[in-house]
Design an enzyme around this catalytic site. Structure first.
Site, PDB file in Angstrom:
ATOM      1  N   ASP A 160     -11.148 -16.659  52.276  1.00 12.46           N
ATOM      2  CA  ASP A 160     -10.543 -17.658  53.154  1.00 12.46           C
ATOM      3  C   ASP A 160     -11.226 -18.997  52.919  1.00 12.46           C
ATOM      4  OD1 ASP A 160     -10.329 -19.132  56.038  1.00 12.46           O
ATOM      5  OD2 ASP A 160      -8.660 -17.744  55.766  1.00 12.46           O
ATOM      6  N   TYR A 170     -10.117 -28.427  59.938  1.00 10.62           N
ATOM      7  CA  TYR A 170     -10.466 -27.291  60.790  1.00 10.62           C
ATOM      8  C   TYR A 170     -11.853 -27.466  61.408  1.00 10.62           C
ATOM      9  CZ  TYR A 170      -6.472 -24.765  58.838  1.00 10.62           C
ATOM     10  OH  TYR A 170      -5.204 -24.376  58.471  1.00 10.62           O
ATOM     11  N   ARG A 194      -0.568  -9.085  55.153  1.00 16.02           N
ATOM     12  CA  ARG A 194      -0.020  -8.240  56.214  1.00 16.02           C
ATOM     13  C   ARG A 194       1.354  -7.660  55.913  1.00 16.02           C
ATOM     14  NH1 ARG A 194      -0.544 -12.211  61.176  1.00 16.02           N
ATOM     15  NH2 ARG A 194      -0.195 -13.722  59.496  1.00 16.02           N
ATOM     16  N   ARG A 205      -0.919 -15.831  49.029  1.00 18.51           N
ATOM     17  CA  ARG A 205      -1.005 -14.792  50.063  1.00 18.51           C
ATOM     18  C   ARG A 205      -0.279 -13.517  49.653  1.00 18.51           C
ATOM     19  NH1 ARG A 205       0.107 -18.494  55.423  1.00 18.51           N
ATOM     20  NH2 ARG A 205      -1.800 -19.718  55.330  1.00 18.51           N
ATOM     21  N   ARG A 217      -6.892  -2.983  57.847  1.00 16.76           N
ATOM     22  CA  ARG A 217      -7.269  -3.969  58.859  1.00 16.76           C
ATOM     23  C   ARG A 217      -8.119  -3.366  59.972  1.00 16.76           C
ATOM     24  NH1 ARG A 217      -2.466  -7.377  61.142  1.00 16.76           N
ATOM     25  NH2 ARG A 217      -4.202  -8.581  61.974  1.00 16.76           N
TER      26      ARG A 217
END
Length: 354
Positions: free
Chosen positions: A73, A162, A28, A24, A37
């Site tokens: 992702d 998920y 952010r 990562r 974003r």
């Protein structure tokens, strides 16, 4: 390119100082990422090459990382197969849950290649940019020709978590219960994901990825028997398929919180490098894995948030413990959003001290 330091380590060579990249690392915590974003939602960012290339390269420009991991992702795969997916601010991923045979029958793995074509375009453009000699305006000083392009996918068990749960969870009770109550259905989902993941990773390599990584973030939820069945065996099959088509491309496996089973995982799957989470003892893991398997990790991401002398000490402890064996410096999990970018710069500088 065999002179890329990360590739050398992933192929079993001890390099000093070790190469460094961070899970990562594009995200952010970077102001330039936050500026992008507002331009598009998360899936659009992943599926738009102009944006995905830019986001992938942002930490390379800042820190000259040895690895550039594709901005995407792990849930792009089920979305590409037709499962409903959206990312909700403050909640995370929300999916239409797979609970029945009818739900599973609606998935279309044959769609994946067409739907993910923009991601392959992103990889082709990234490889061209990363290997372009001397273009400091694109990458920053010292990065061109030195940074390895990494593709990735979620491992079948984690992605299935998920898909069945319908979103994120700490316990993932629905998929774990399905594995006990209806193992035939869960096995069918795992098999579907195993085949689709292997095919997608091979396509990423065809598009320019020089190494690939399998993220099994929720492997630690399983007891040993299920760990072998749903973590080790699917990963072994994926590695075998990649090896049959791309025998020289290194594969990193990350069975997070795998504990004492990480040695068996490394030996049985045939991965080139084992990524270790924050809880793992690097020296103990080194004794468990086969000779020649590189280790990756494993600084606590919260230590990176804190920075300072404490971070420097922990970096030295990990670095010195792994000296003389193939080691990729990384975190034990992903960069946290509140991480100051200057702490990342300090980490890279510390790791690269001779």
């Amino acid at each position: 390119m065999t002179d890329k330091r990360l590739l050398r380590v992933l192929r079993g060579e001890a390099v000093w100082p070790p190469p460094v990249w961070l899970m990562r690392q594009a995200g952010r915590y970077l102001p330039e990422f936050r500026a992008l974003r507002s331009q598009a939602d998360f899936i659009t960012r992943c599926m738009t090459p102009d944006i995905a290339v830019e986001i992938t390269l942002q930490p390379i420009r800042r820190f000259a990382m040895d690895g550039a991991i594709l901005f995407s992702d792990i849930l792009i795969l089920p979305w590409a197969m037709g499962q409903g997916l959206k990312f909700v601010e403050g909640v995370g991923p929300v999916l239409e849950p797979i609970r029945t045979r009818e739900d599973l029958d609606r998935l279309q793995p044959e769609r994946v290649a067409e739907v993910t074509a923009p991601i392959m375009q992103t990889l082709r453009r990234l490889r061209q940019a990363l290997d372009a000699p001397g273009d400091e305006t694109v990458l920053g000083r010292g990065s061109a020709g030195a940074t390895t392009l990494i593709g990735f996918a979620g491992s079948p068990f984690t992605v299935a978590c998920y898909m069945v749960e319908g979103g994120s969870s700490r316990e993932f009770l629905e998929p774990r219960q399905m594995a006990y109550a209806d193992p035939a259905l869960f096995d069918r989902l795992i098999d579907m994901l195993t085949q689709a993941t292997a095919t997608m990773l091979c396509a990423q390599i065809d598009a320019g990825a020089e190494a690939v990584m399998l993220f099994d973030s929720w492997a630690g939820l399983l007891p040993p028997g299920q760990f072998r069945r749903y973590v080790i065996e699917p990963s072994r099959q994926i590695v075998r398929e990649i090896r049959s088509r791309h025998p020289s491309v290194p594969i990193i496996g990350f069975p997070r919180l795998g504990g004492l089973l990480v040695g068996e995982y490394a030996a049985a799957t045939g991965i080139n490098a084992l990524a270790l989470d924050t809880s793992a003892d690097m020296m103990a893991a080194a004794a468990l894995v086969p000779d020649g398997v590189a280790l990756q990790g494993n600084l606590d991401p919260l230590c990176l948030v804190t920075g300072g002398d404490g971070m420097g000490h922990q970096i030295d402890v990990i670095r010195d413990a792994m000296r003389g064996r193939p080691h990729v410096f990384n975190l034990g999990h992903g960069v946290l959003p509140q991480t100051p970018p200057e702490h990342v710069a300090a980490l890279v500088e510390r790791v690269r001290r001779t």
